[in-house]
Design a protein around this motif. Structure first.
Motif, PDB file in Angstrom:
ATOM      1  N   MET A 179      17.137 150.910  47.323  1.00 13.21           N
ATOM      2  CA  MET A 179      16.033 150.042  46.892  1.00 13.21           C
ATOM      3  C   MET A 179      14.847 150.875  46.400  1.00 13.21           C
ATOM      4  O   MET A 179      14.179 150.512  45.416  1.00 13.21           O
ATOM      5  CB  MET A 179      15.599 149.118  48.038  1.00 13.21           C
ATOM      6  CG  MET A 179      16.680 148.148  48.483  1.00 13.21           C
ATOM      7  SD  MET A 179      17.226 147.064  47.162  1.00 13.21           S
ATOM      8  CE  MET A 179      15.943 145.832  47.189  1.00 13.21           C
TER       9      MET A 179
ATOM     10  N   HIS B  18      10.372 151.035  37.461  1.00 16.49           N
ATOM     11  CA  HIS B  18       8.993 150.714  37.074  1.00 16.49           C
ATOM     12  C   HIS B  18       8.253 151.924  36.492  1.00 16.49           C
ATOM     13  O   HIS B  18       7.056 151.856  36.274  1.00 16.49           O
ATOM     14  CB  HIS B  18       8.219 150.157  38.274  1.00 16.49           C
ATOM     15  CG  HIS B  18       8.769 148.857  38.788  1.00 16.49           C
ATOM     16  ND1 HIS B  18       8.372 148.266  39.953  1.00 16.49           N
ATOM     17  CD2 HIS B  18       9.711 148.025  38.269  1.00 16.49           C
ATOM     18  CE1 HIS B  18       9.026 147.142  40.152  1.00 16.49           C
ATOM     19  NE2 HIS B  18       9.866 146.964  39.155  1.00 16.49           N
TER      20      HIS B  18
ATOM     21  N   HIS C 298       3.196 141.860  32.962  1.00 15.24           N
ATOM     22  CA  HIS C 298       2.134 140.889  32.690  1.00 15.24           C
ATOM     23  C   HIS C 298       1.090 140.922  33.806  1.00 15.24           C
ATOM     24  O   HIS C 298       1.431 141.138  34.971  1.00 15.24           O
ATOM     25  CB  HIS C 298       2.746 139.491  32.552  1.00 15.24           C
ATOM     26  CG  HIS C 298       3.682 139.399  31.386  1.00 15.24           C
ATOM     27  ND1 HIS C 298       5.016 139.691  31.493  1.00 15.24           N
ATOM     28  CD2 HIS C 298       3.445 139.124  30.093  1.00 15.24           C
ATOM     29  CE1 HIS C 298       5.574 139.588  30.298  1.00 15.24           C
ATOM     30  NE2 HIS C 298       4.639 139.254  29.430  1.00 15.24           N
TER      31      HIS C 298
ATOM     32  N   MET D 150       3.524 149.917  33.292  1.00 15.97           N
ATOM     33  CA  MET D 150       3.679 149.946  34.745  1.00 15.97           C
ATOM     34  C   MET D 150       3.403 151.344  35.294  1.00 15.97           C
ATOM     35  O   MET D 150       2.940 151.496  36.418  1.00 15.97           O
ATOM     36  CB  MET D 150       5.090 149.484  35.137  1.00 15.97           C
ATOM     37  CG  MET D 150       5.316 148.001  34.885  1.00 15.97           C
ATOM     38  SD  MET D 150       6.814 147.365  35.616  1.00 15.97           S
ATOM     39  CE  MET D 150       8.003 147.784  34.355  1.00 15.97           C
TER      40      MET D 150
ATOM     41  N   ILE E  26      21.947 151.789  40.809  1.00 12.71           N
ATOM     42  CA  ILE E  26      22.104 150.798  39.725  1.00 12.71           C
ATOM     43  C   ILE E  26      23.583 150.472  39.525  1.00 12.71           C
ATOM     44  O   ILE E  26      23.935 149.352  39.163  1.00 12.71           O
ATOM     45  CB  ILE E  26      21.426 151.283  38.411  1.00 12.71           C
ATOM     46  CG1 ILE E  26      21.131 150.108  37.461  1.00 12.71           C
ATOM     47  CG2 ILE E  26      22.232 152.343  37.695  1.00 12.71           C
ATOM     48  CD1 ILE E  26      19.785 149.526  37.566  1.00 12.71           C
TER      49      ILE E  26
HETATM   50  C1  HEM Z   1      14.353 147.358  44.512  1.00 10.39           C
HETATM   51  C2  HEM Z   1      14.148 147.250  43.228  1.00 10.39           C
HETATM   52  C3  HEM Z   1      13.011 146.477  42.602  1.00 10.39           C
HETATM   53  C4  HEM Z   1      12.004 145.767  43.169  1.00 10.39           C
HETATM   54  C5  HEM Z   1      11.715 145.546  44.648  1.00 10.39           C
HETATM   55  C6  HEM Z   1      11.207 145.218  42.091  1.00 10.39           C
HETATM   56  C7  HEM Z   1      10.088 144.431  42.254  1.00 10.39           C
HETATM   57  C8  HEM Z   1       9.321 143.919  41.239  1.00 10.39           C
HETATM   58  C9  HEM Z   1       8.164 143.075  41.404  1.00 10.39           C
HETATM   59  C10 HEM Z   1       7.637 142.564  42.742  1.00 10.39           C
HETATM   60  C11 HEM Z   1       7.660 142.818  40.185  1.00 10.39           C
HETATM   61  C12 HEM Z   1       6.390 141.978  39.872  1.00 10.39           C
HETATM   62  C13 HEM Z   1       6.747 140.709  39.235  1.00 10.39           C
HETATM   63  C14 HEM Z   1       7.309 139.718  40.157  1.00 10.39           C
HETATM   64  O1  HEM Z   1       6.771 139.500  41.255  1.00 10.39           O
HETATM   65  O2  HEM Z   1       8.323 139.128  39.792  1.00 10.39           O
HETATM   66  C15 HEM Z   1       8.495 143.483  39.226  1.00 10.39           C
HETATM   67  C16 HEM Z   1       8.295 143.446  37.864  1.00 10.39           C
HETATM   68  C17 HEM Z   1       9.085 144.072  36.943  1.00 10.39           C
HETATM   69  N1  HEM Z   1      10.224 144.813  37.207  1.00 10.39           N
HETATM   70 FE1  HEM Z   1      10.945 145.267  39.033  1.00 10.39          FE
HETATM   71  N2  HEM Z   1      11.741 145.617  40.896  1.00 10.39           N
HETATM   72  C18 HEM Z   1      12.848 146.374  41.160  1.00 10.39           C
HETATM   73  C19 HEM Z   1      13.700 146.942  40.236  1.00 10.39           C
HETATM   74  C20 HEM Z   1      13.570 146.823  38.881  1.00 10.39           C
HETATM   75  C21 HEM Z   1      14.550 147.280  37.923  1.00 10.39           C
HETATM   76  C22 HEM Z   1      15.894 147.937  38.305  1.00 10.39           C
HETATM   77  C23 HEM Z   1      14.043 146.998  36.681  1.00 10.39           C
HETATM   78  C24 HEM Z   1      14.610 147.254  35.323  1.00 10.39           C
HETATM   79  C25 HEM Z   1      15.797 147.786  35.102  1.00 10.39           C
HETATM   80  C26 HEM Z   1      12.742 146.372  36.866  1.00 10.39           C
HETATM   81  C27 HEM Z   1      11.898 145.964  35.857  1.00 10.39           C
HETATM   82  C28 HEM Z   1      10.744 145.222  36.009  1.00 10.39           C
HETATM   83  C29 HEM Z   1       9.890 144.746  34.918  1.00 10.39           C
HETATM   84  C30 HEM Z   1      10.115 144.978  33.424  1.00 10.39           C
HETATM   85  C31 HEM Z   1       8.840 144.030  35.502  1.00 10.39           C
HETATM   86  C32 HEM Z   1       7.653 143.344  34.782  1.00 10.39           C
HETATM   87  C33 HEM Z   1       7.956 141.857  34.560  1.00 10.39           C
HETATM   88  C34 HEM Z   1       6.820 141.099  33.883  1.00 10.39           C
HETATM   89  O3  HEM Z   1       5.647 141.418  34.040  1.00 10.39           O
HETATM   90  O4  HEM Z   1       7.090 140.130  33.168  1.00 10.39           O
HETATM   91  N3  HEM Z   1      12.494 146.279  38.216  1.00 10.39           N
HETATM   92  N4  HEM Z   1       9.497 144.145  39.883  1.00 10.39           N
END
Ligand code: HEM
Length: 152
Positions: free
Chosen positions: A12, A19, A25, A70, A127
């Protein structure tokens, strides 16, 4: 003992490194800037200078289409800057910064921040496991319109 495909805590942490590229956003982290708690509107786990920059980029009632990098340091490089940012309190989401502030995961974050060799394979492993989690079809699940909430 974990089965081969179960995601571990290290997986995790490694996945969160995604990020280190891309953008988010403002609504995803606005609570950390304006309404964290009654006594501290700004999340105290956020570097104050970084918080100021985020507020400039994301004023209250900003256009919901606005998105910001990010990783504030190297937003287009898939590096370990993500972990270095966490150590200096520049994790964008609560789910990022908690990986450093929580004692259970802090040592792994520091290791990944200081030793790029230790984390280089960790994302690949994690992944790949994620790819084997399996898609739920039919009545077993639903494809969400908004990935943060059940469809209404
Ligand atoms: C343990 C793994 C991960 C955790 C805990 C996590 C958690 C989060 C959280 C809390 C957000 C904030 C938006 C929301 O609350 O929905 C977020 C946004 C985002 N994450 Fe992750 N994420 C993880 C893995 C990933 C992976 C593997 C990718 C891409 C391959 C990714 C890409 C993004 C992107 C692009 C956003 C921005 C979305 C927006 O603003 O519209 N994340 N993630």
């Amino acid at each position: 003992m974990f089965a081969k495909n179960n995601l571990t805590q290290t997986d995790m942490i490694a996945l969160s490194r995604a990020h280190t590229v891309g953008f988010s956003h403002c609504s995803r982290f606005a609570n950390r800037l304006y309404s964290f708690s009654p006594s501290s509107p700004v999340d105290p786990d956020l570097d104050p200078t970084y918080a100021q920059k985020l507020m400039q980029a994301c004023p209250q009632n900003v256009d919901p289409r606005i998105a910001i990098n990010m990783d504030p340091a190297t937003p287009q490089t898939f590096d370990n800057m993500y972990f270095q940012n966490l150590v200096t309190k520049k994790g964008l989401f609560t789910s990022d910064e908690v990986l450093f502030t929580n004692k259970a995961s802090q040592a792994t974050v520091i290791d990944f921040a200081n030793n790029p060799g230790d984390f280089s394979g960790a994302f690949d492993t994690a992944i790949r496991k994620l790819g084997r989690v399996g898609v739920k079809t039919g009545n077993a699940g639903q494809i969400r319109v908004d990935c943060t909430a059940f469809n209404s």
